[in-house]
Scaffold this motif. Structure first.
Motif, PDB file in Angstrom:
ATOM      1  N   TYR A  28       0.782  -1.341   0.068  1.00 24.29           N
ATOM      2  CA  TYR A  28      -0.132  -0.076  -0.035  1.00 24.29           C
ATOM      3  C   TYR A  28       0.880   1.077  -0.061  1.00 24.29           C
ATOM      4  O   TYR A  28       2.027   1.228   0.274  1.00 24.29           O
ATOM      5  N   GLU A  29       0.505   2.351  -0.360  1.00 23.34           N
ATOM      6  CA  GLU A  29       0.853   3.642  -0.552  1.00 23.34           C
ATOM      7  C   GLU A  29       0.645   4.333   0.657  1.00 23.34           C
ATOM      8  O   GLU A  29      -0.240   4.323   1.284  1.00 23.34           O
ATOM      9  N   GLY A  30       1.908   5.378   0.968  1.00 19.46           N
ATOM     10  CA  GLY A  30       1.487   6.396   1.817  1.00 19.46           C
ATOM     11  C   GLY A  30       0.173   7.250   1.429  1.00 19.46           C
ATOM     12  O   GLY A  30       0.284   7.525   0.224  1.00 19.46           O
ATOM     13  N   GLY A  31      -0.313   7.503   2.372  1.00 23.08           N
ATOM     14  CA  GLY A  31      -1.595   8.518   2.408  1.00 23.08           C
ATOM     15  C   GLY A  31      -3.117   7.638   2.054  1.00 23.08           C
ATOM     16  O   GLY A  31      -4.034   8.273   1.928  1.00 23.08           O
ATOM     17  N   THR A  32      -2.659   6.347   1.855  1.00 19.46           N
ATOM     18  CA  THR A  32      -3.941   5.495   1.795  1.00 19.46           C
ATOM     19  C   THR A  32      -4.597   5.056   3.449  1.00 19.46           C
ATOM     20  O   THR A  32      -3.827   5.301   4.190  1.00 19.46           O
ATOM     21  N   ALA A  33      -5.830   4.467   3.307  1.00 15.77           N
ATOM     22  CA  ALA A  33      -6.010   3.881   4.387  1.00 15.77           C
ATOM     23  C   ALA A  33      -6.805   2.621   4.283  1.00 15.77           C
ATOM     24  O   ALA A  33      -7.048   2.134   3.195  1.00 15.77           O
ATOM     25  N   TYR A  34      -6.942   1.938   5.516  1.00 17.67           N
ATOM     26  CA  TYR A  34      -7.987   0.757   5.359  1.00 17.67           C
ATOM     27  C   TYR A  34      -8.568   0.543   6.724  1.00 17.67           C
ATOM     28  O   TYR A  34      -8.269   1.475   7.727  1.00 17.67           O
ATOM     29  N   VAL A  35      -9.421  -0.340   6.689  1.00 15.61           N
ATOM     30  CA  VAL A  35     -10.395  -0.639   8.142  1.00 15.61           C
ATOM     31  C   VAL A  35     -10.089  -2.164   8.572  1.00 15.61           C
ATOM     32  O   VAL A  35     -10.315  -2.966   7.842  1.00 15.61           O
ATOM     33  N   LEU A  36      -9.983  -2.177   9.914  1.00 16.53           N
ATOM     34  CA  LEU A  36     -10.048  -3.344  10.458  1.00 16.53           C
ATOM     35  C   LEU A  36     -11.237  -3.700  11.386  1.00 16.53           C
ATOM     36  O   LEU A  36     -11.374  -2.730  12.074  1.00 16.53           O
ATOM     37  N   LEU A  57     -18.772  -0.710   8.970  1.00 20.98           N
ATOM     38  CA  LEU A  57     -18.177  -0.058   7.856  1.00 20.98           C
ATOM     39  C   LEU A  57     -18.025  -0.928   6.653  1.00 20.98           C
ATOM     40  O   LEU A  57     -17.160  -1.999   6.890  1.00 20.98           O
ATOM     41  N   ALA A  58     -18.616  -0.751   5.810  1.00 18.60           N
ATOM     42  CA  ALA A  58     -18.834  -1.623   4.557  1.00 18.60           C
ATOM     43  C   ALA A  58     -17.511  -1.615   3.605  1.00 18.60           C
ATOM     44  O   ALA A  58     -17.729  -1.315   2.469  1.00 18.60           O
ATOM     45  N   ILE A  59     -16.306  -2.000   4.112  1.00 17.41           N
ATOM     46  CA  ILE A  59     -15.148  -2.074   3.643  1.00 17.41           C
ATOM     47  C   ILE A  59     -14.571  -3.354   3.685  1.00 17.41           C
ATOM     48  O   ILE A  59     -14.325  -3.657   4.887  1.00 17.41           O
ATOM     49  N   GLN A  60     -14.100  -4.033   2.738  1.00 20.41           N
ATOM     50  CA  GLN A  60     -13.312  -5.125   2.951  1.00 20.41           C
ATOM     51  C   GLN A  60     -11.776  -4.909   3.366  1.00 20.41           C
ATOM     52  O   GLN A  60     -11.311  -3.944   3.241  1.00 20.41           O
ATOM     53  N   PRO A  61     -11.448  -5.847   4.579  1.00 18.13           N
ATOM     54  CA  PRO A  61     -10.247  -5.628   5.304  1.00 18.13           C
ATOM     55  C   PRO A  61      -8.987  -5.473   4.235  1.00 18.13           C
ATOM     56  O   PRO A  61      -8.160  -4.853   4.442  1.00 18.13           O
ATOM     57  N   SER A  62      -9.219  -5.959   3.194  1.00 14.46           N
ATOM     58  CA  SER A  62      -8.037  -6.056   2.146  1.00 14.46           C
ATOM     59  C   SER A  62      -8.110  -4.866   1.147  1.00 14.46           C
ATOM     60  O   SER A  62      -7.161  -4.386   0.267  1.00 14.46           O
ATOM     61  N   GLU A  63      -8.920  -3.922   1.326  1.00 12.58           N
ATOM     62  CA  GLU A  63      -9.344  -2.914   0.580  1.00 12.58           C
ATOM     63  C   GLU A  63      -8.620  -1.210   0.974  1.00 12.58           C
ATOM     64  O   GLU A  63      -9.053  -1.008   1.981  1.00 12.58           O
ATOM     65  N   CYS A  64      -7.658  -1.013   0.437  1.00 12.35           N
ATOM     66  CA  CYS A  64      -6.785   0.047   0.716  1.00 12.35           C
ATOM     67  C   CYS A  64      -7.524   1.317  -0.197  1.00 12.35           C
ATOM     68  O   CYS A  64      -7.626   1.007  -1.262  1.00 12.35           O
ATOM     69  N   PHE A  65      -7.847   2.338   0.364  1.00 16.94           N
ATOM     70  CA  PHE A  65      -8.372   3.384  -0.305  1.00 16.94           C
ATOM     71  C   PHE A  65      -8.018   4.912  -0.010  1.00 16.94           C
ATOM     72  O   PHE A  65      -7.129   5.048   1.352  1.00 16.94           O
ATOM     73  N   ARG A  66      -8.236   5.850  -0.737  1.00 19.98           N
ATOM     74  CA  ARG A  66      -7.818   7.059  -0.473  1.00 19.98           C
ATOM     75  C   ARG A  66      -8.865   7.892  -0.215  1.00 19.98           C
ATOM     76  O   ARG A  66      -9.976   7.732  -0.974  1.00 19.98           O
ATOM     77  N   ASP A  67      -8.846   8.673   0.732  1.00 21.27           N
ATOM     78  CA  ASP A  67      -9.884   9.559   1.152  1.00 21.27           C
ATOM     79  C   ASP A  67      -9.290  10.831   1.712  1.00 21.27           C
ATOM     80  O   ASP A  67      -8.808  10.861   2.799  1.00 21.27           O
ATOM     81  N   ALA A  68      -9.714  11.978   1.010  1.00 18.44           N
ATOM     82  CA  ALA A  68      -8.966  13.284   1.258  1.00 18.44           C
ATOM     83  C   ALA A  68      -9.459  13.775   2.869  1.00 18.44           C
ATOM     84  O   ALA A  68      -8.720  14.370   3.612  1.00 18.44           O
ATOM     85  N   ILE A  69     -10.676  13.518   3.039  1.00 20.14           N
ATOM     86  CA  ILE A  69     -10.969  13.839   4.418  1.00 20.14           C
ATOM     87  C   ILE A  69     -10.423  12.773   5.671  1.00 20.14           C
ATOM     88  O   ILE A  69      -9.902  13.572   6.542  1.00 20.14           O
TER      89      ILE A  69
END
Length: 310
Positions: free
Chosen positions: A82-90, A131-143
Motif C-alpha cells: 500500500y502507498e502512503g496516504g491510503t487507509a484501510y479498515v480493520l 463499515l462496508a469496506i473489505q479488510p483487504s481494500e486500501c482506499f484514498r480519502d481526502a477527509i
C-alpha cells in the motif's frame, strides 16, 4: 476485561511501549481514540492479537509498505502493498493480525460500533451500521487524510490545551465514516448457509469462555437451535474453519501474548493457553505460524531489542 485497541493496548500488539494517543467521547459516552504508531526498522515481524471488540480501527498509512499481509479470523485476507496516504479498515470482531515488513508510521482511529450507530442516528439514518469496506481494500480519502494530518502535531503538544479540537476532529471523523462508509455489512462470511451474526457471536463467545477445557459441538448447536452438523457446516462457512480449528487459533493467540514475557517456559505457556502438553502446542503453533514456538520467541526478542536500541 478488554479495553479497546488504542494507546498502550494497541502498542502491546505492535510490541511498542507508551505510543501517543488522543481521546474523545461521544455524547452517549462511547470512547473514540487515535494512536500514532511508528516503527523505524525493516523486518519487524508479526503483531500480537489485538483482542476481540465490537469496534473498528481506521488505519491511515503515512508511509508506504511494500508488503502488507493481514489475517482475520485466522485466514489470510490480504497480501499486497500500500502507498502512503491510503487507509484501510480493520474489524476488531475478526481478530486481525498483521505482518510488518517495512518501516511503519500510521495513525489508528478507534471507533466502536455503538459510536458509529449513534452518529448514524444523529444524521437521521438507519442505526444498523457496519463499515462496508473489505479488510483487504486500501482506499484514498481526502477527509480521512486531512484529519490525520491535522492531528499529527497535537501528539507532540499538550493534549489538554487542544482537547476541544481533538473532540471536534475525532467525533467529526466518526460521523463522516458512518455517513460515507456505513451500511449493511459486506463481510465475506455473511453468505448463504453461514451462521446468522448472532449465532456466530454466541458460538465464539462460548468457545472463548471455555478456551481451556473446550466445548462440544452439541452444546454449541443446542445454544443456537441447530443440529450439530448444521452448526459445524454453518460455522465453517462463516469463518473458513471448523469450531475446533477456531478454538486452536484462539489458544495460539493466547500463547502469543504469553510469549511476550521472557520468563515463562514453553511448557507453562502451553498449559496456560489451554493445550494438553508442550508437544501438542509446538505442533499446532508450527502448523499455524510456519515456525516453531522457540524460533518465534527468539525473533520476537530480537525485534524488541532492535526497538530499544533505535
Amino acid at each position: 476485561m478488554y479495553h479497546g485497541a488504542f494507546g498502550d493496548r494497541l502498542g502491546r500488539s505492535f510490541h511498542l511501549n507508551n505510543p501517543p494517543v488522543l481521546h474523545s467521547r461521544t455524547r452517549r459516552g462511547a470512547r473514540l481514540a487515535v494512536t500514532e504508531l511508528r516503527i523505524d526498522q525493516s523486518g519487524y515481524g508479526m503483531t500480537s492479537p489485538m483482542g476481540s471488540d465490537d469496534a473498528y480501527l481506521v488505519c491511515l498509512n503515512l508511509r508506504k509498505q511494500s508488503t502488507h499481509e493481514l489475517w482475520c479470523d485466522g485466514r489470510s485476507v490480504c497480501s499486497s502493498s500500500y502507498e502512503g496516504g491510503t487507509a484501510y479498515v480493520l474489524d476488531l470482531r475478526r481478530d486481525p493480525i498483521a505482518y510488518i515488513g517495512d518501516p511503519l508510521h500510521s495513525l489508528y482511529f478507534y471507533m466502536p460500533r455503538p459510536a458509529l450507530v449513534e452518529a448514524r442516528e444523529e444524521l437521521g439514518r438507519n442505526s444498523i451500521v457496519d463499515l462496508a469496506i473489505q479488510p483487504s481494500e486500501c482506499f484514498r480519502d481526502a477527509i480521512v487524510s486531512s484529519i490525520g494530518q491535522t492531528l499529527l502535531p497535537i501528539f507532540k503538544q499538550a493534549a489538554a490545551a487542544n482537547q476541544a479540537l481533538v473532540d471536534h476532529l475525532l467525533q467529526g471523523l466518526c460521523a463522516y465514516m458512518a455517513a460515507t462508509y456505513g451500511g449493511l455489512s459486506i463481510r465475506p462470511d455473511i453468505v448463504r448457509g453461514a451462521l446468522a451474526p448472532w449465532q456466530q457471536r454466541l458460538v465464539t463467545q462460548m468457545m472463548r469462555e471455555r478456551i481451556f477445557e473446550g466445548i462440544s459441538i452439541s452444546e454449541l448447536a443446542e445454544a443456537c437451535g441447530l443440529s450439530a452438523g448444521a452448526l459445524a457446516r454453518g460455522f465453517k462457512k462463516s469463518t473458513g474453519m471448523s469450531p475446533h480449528q477456531w478454538l486452536l487459533s484462539r489458544r495460539i493467540d493466547r500463547a502469543l501474548e504469553l510469549m511476550e514475557g521472557p520468563d515463562a517456559s514453553l511448557a507453562d505457556i502451553a498449559f496456560h493457553a489451554g493445550f494438553s502438553d508442550q508437544s501438542h502446542f509446538s505442533r499446532v503453533f508450527t502448523q499455524k505460524m510456519g515456525v516453531a514456538p522457540g524460533a518465534w520467541r527468539k525473533s520476537l526478542t530480537s525485534s524488541c531489542k532492535r526497538v530499544e536500541a533505535a
